[in-house]
Design an enzyme around this catalytic site. Structure first.
Site, mmCIF file in Angstrom:
data_model
loop_
_atom_site.group_PDB
_atom_site.id
_atom_site.type_symbol
_atom_site.label_atom_id
_atom_site.label_comp_id
_atom_site.label_asym_id
_atom_site.label_seq_id
_atom_site.Cartn_x
_atom_site.Cartn_y
_atom_site.Cartn_z
ATOM 1 C CG HIS A 1 22.808 26.688 10.069
ATOM 2 N ND1 HIS A 1 22.446 26.910 11.363
ATOM 3 C CD2 HIS A 1 24.167 26.632 10.091
ATOM 4 C CE1 HIS A 1 23.523 26.974 12.121
ATOM 5 N NE2 HIS A 1 24.584 26.812 11.382
ATOM 6 C CE1 TYR B 1 25.241 28.805 15.191
ATOM 7 C CE2 TYR B 1 26.175 30.995 15.116
ATOM 8 C CZ TYR B 1 26.078 29.728 14.601
ATOM 9 O OH TYR B 1 26.831 29.384 13.510
HETATM 10 N N1 NAP Z 1 27.594 28.121 9.194
HETATM 11 C C1 NAP Z 1 27.916 27.155 10.034
HETATM 12 O O1 NAP Z 1 27.443 26.013 9.920
HETATM 13 C C2 NAP Z 1 28.857 27.467 11.152
HETATM 14 C C3 NAP Z 1 29.472 26.410 11.849
HETATM 15 C C4 NAP Z 1 30.370 26.729 12.857
HETATM 16 C C5 NAP Z 1 30.636 28.055 13.163
HETATM 17 N N2 NAP Z 1 29.998 29.074 12.487
HETATM 18 C C6 NAP Z 1 30.265 30.501 12.786
HETATM 19 O O2 NAP Z 1 31.679 30.724 12.758
HETATM 20 C C7 NAP Z 1 32.078 31.272 14.011
HETATM 21 C C8 NAP Z 1 33.503 30.893 14.360
HETATM 22 O O3 NAP Z 1 33.658 29.498 14.457
HETATM 23 P P1 NAP Z 1 33.883 28.727 15.848
HETATM 24 O O4 NAP Z 1 33.250 29.505 16.933
HETATM 25 O O5 NAP Z 1 33.447 27.329 15.645
HETATM 26 O O6 NAP Z 1 35.458 28.635 16.023
HETATM 27 P P2 NAP Z 1 36.762 29.587 15.832
HETATM 28 O O7 NAP Z 1 36.367 30.975 15.575
HETATM 29 O O8 NAP Z 1 37.637 28.876 14.855
HETATM 30 O O9 NAP Z 1 37.460 29.426 17.245
HETATM 31 C C9 NAP Z 1 36.923 29.961 18.417
HETATM 32 C C10 NAP Z 1 37.888 29.635 19.532
HETATM 33 O O10 NAP Z 1 39.143 30.319 19.292
HETATM 34 C C11 NAP Z 1 39.471 31.097 20.424
HETATM 35 N N3 NAP Z 1 40.151 32.312 19.947
HETATM 36 C C12 NAP Z 1 39.612 33.427 19.422
HETATM 37 N N4 NAP Z 1 40.545 34.323 19.080
HETATM 38 C C13 NAP Z 1 41.743 33.777 19.428
HETATM 39 C C14 NAP Z 1 43.073 34.216 19.344
HETATM 40 N N5 NAP Z 1 43.385 35.412 18.810
HETATM 41 N N6 NAP Z 1 44.059 33.402 19.803
HETATM 42 C C15 NAP Z 1 43.764 32.183 20.311
HETATM 43 N N7 NAP Z 1 42.492 31.697 20.419
HETATM 44 C C16 NAP Z 1 41.497 32.485 19.975
HETATM 45 C C17 NAP Z 1 38.171 31.417 21.116
HETATM 46 O O11 NAP Z 1 38.409 31.681 22.487
HETATM 47 P P3 NAP Z 1 37.512 32.701 23.405
HETATM 48 O O12 NAP Z 1 36.108 32.613 22.904
HETATM 49 O O13 NAP Z 1 37.713 32.172 24.768
HETATM 50 O O14 NAP Z 1 38.061 34.088 23.259
HETATM 51 C C18 NAP Z 1 37.408 30.128 20.898
HETATM 52 O O15 NAP Z 1 37.789 29.144 21.836
HETATM 53 C C19 NAP Z 1 31.038 30.714 14.988
HETATM 54 O O16 NAP Z 1 31.079 31.379 16.236
HETATM 55 C C20 NAP Z 1 29.787 30.913 14.175
HETATM 56 O O17 NAP Z 1 29.370 32.271 14.215
HETATM 57 C C21 NAP Z 1 29.125 28.781 11.480
#
Ligand code: NAP
Length: 286
Positions: A123, A69
């Site tokens: 992962h 990341y």
């Molecule tokens: N294990 C895996 O293979 C895997 C894969 C994908 C993700 N992950 C983990 O899961 C985490 C979360 O997933 P993700 O980053 O893909 O997507 P997510 O958490 O579903 O969405 C993030 C997006 O939502 C926005 N957001 C956050 N809070 C909000 C709210 N209250 N209202 C409206 N929009 C909001 C953020 O904006 P801002 O950032 O601009 O505030 C960002 O654009 C990752 O960061 C990572 O740590 C793991």
């Protein structure tokens, strides 16, 4: 030891929430406690240390990262800047499916500048096998105190069963893509039956479904935002969401989910939004 039980033999212990703690926690099968909500850090690459430090100041205690990341350095800096006790924090990191589990864990810890991670995950499942060799590396890391618990990400039920058959152990956690629009209650029941805690990645659909009409109607009914409704639905299912938010208002909003409860009918309505939606290509564990 064959650790796999069928969903019917459901043991709810893993999903029980300890509300006595300052921030709610869930007990893993090891007995270690994990906060019920965390901060995702994929793409949190701009000004990581400041943004993570802000989240910690608001009350976040769990931060999710990974060797790929490019946020581990910033997270380490944030932890040192806040001066918080290490045991007040919960750090999750991941090793890649072609890594040596032990070496990659050490490398992640070097980047984080920490002595141990609370949870280290594979992962994603490798193309061949179920990661049994990586698992042995993670076990060694755990034996040496570099990881308190070890688990997997994006594993199917069959892959967890096979890993358990080969290694005699089930993972502490399966971190999977999980939203009202894309989930599997069969997977959740299997995990509960085997004391595996489910963590939700991309819990906010990466913003792609937050304007959904039915979700918005529930948000209005409860006086909350669509994101808060989804995160509350996670908590009530015993699933630990990891929303990524760099904006301070988003960080605050996502924490403000402990003062209301979705009723059974609305939980079912959210379950019924399921279309196996994925913010990527497909829901890979179904
Ligand atoms: N294990 C895996 O293979 C895997 C894969 C994908 C993700 N992950 C983990 O899961 C985490 C979360 O997933 P993700 O980053 O893909 O997507 P997510 O958490 O579903 O969405 C993030 C997006 O939502 C926005 N957001 C956050 N809070 C909000 C709210 N209250 N209202 C409206 N929009 C909001 C953020 O904006 P801002 O950032 O601009 O505030 C960002 O654009 C990752 O960061 C990572 O740590 C793991």
């Amino acid at each position: 030891m064959s650790a796999v039980k069928k969903p019917a033999a459901r043991a709810a212990e893993a999903a029980e929430i300890d509300t006595a703690a300052e921030i709610d926690t869930v007990a893993l099968k090891s007995g270690n406690l994990m906060p019920v909500l965390g901060l995702g850090s994929w793409m949190l690459t701009s000004d990581t240390a400041t943004r993570v430090a802000h989240a910690l100041s608001l009350g976040y205690r769990l931060v999710d990262t990974s060797g790929d990341y490019k946020t581990q350095g910033g997270i380490g800096k944030a932890i040192r800047a806040t001066g918080m006790r290490r045991d007040a924090l919960y750090i999750v990191t991941k090793v890649e499916e072609d890594d040596d589990g032990y070496d990659a864990t050490r490398k992640n810890l070097d980047e984080l500048n920490l002595e141990y991670a609370d949870l280290v995950l594979i992962h994603r499942p490798p193309e061949r096998g179920v990661g049994e060799k990586i698992w042995e590396g993670l076990r060694r890391a755990r034996d040496e105190g570099l990881a308190r618990d070890i688990g997997v990400s994006s594993y199917k039920v069959g892959q967890i069963e096979e890993l358990a058959r080969i290694t005699g152990e089930t993972p502490a956690v399966n971190q999977i893509e999980w939203t009202p629009f894309g989930h599997s209650l069969d997977m959740l029941n299997f995990c509960r039956a085997n004391q595996i805690v489910v963590q939700a990645w991309s819990p906010l659909t990466r913003g792609k479904r937050l304007a959904d009409e039915k979700l918005s109607a529930l948000a209005e009914k409860y006086g909350k935002s669509p994101a808060q409704i989804i995160l509350r639905w996670d908590l009530q299912h015993g699933v630990v969401p990891l929303p990524k938010a760099q904006r301070p208002d988003h960080q605050r909003e996502n924490l403000d989910i402990f003062d209301f409860e979705l009723d059974a009918r609305d939980m079912a309505a959210l379950d019924n939004l399921n279309q196996h939606f994925s913010a990527l290509e497909k829901l890979d564990y179904v």
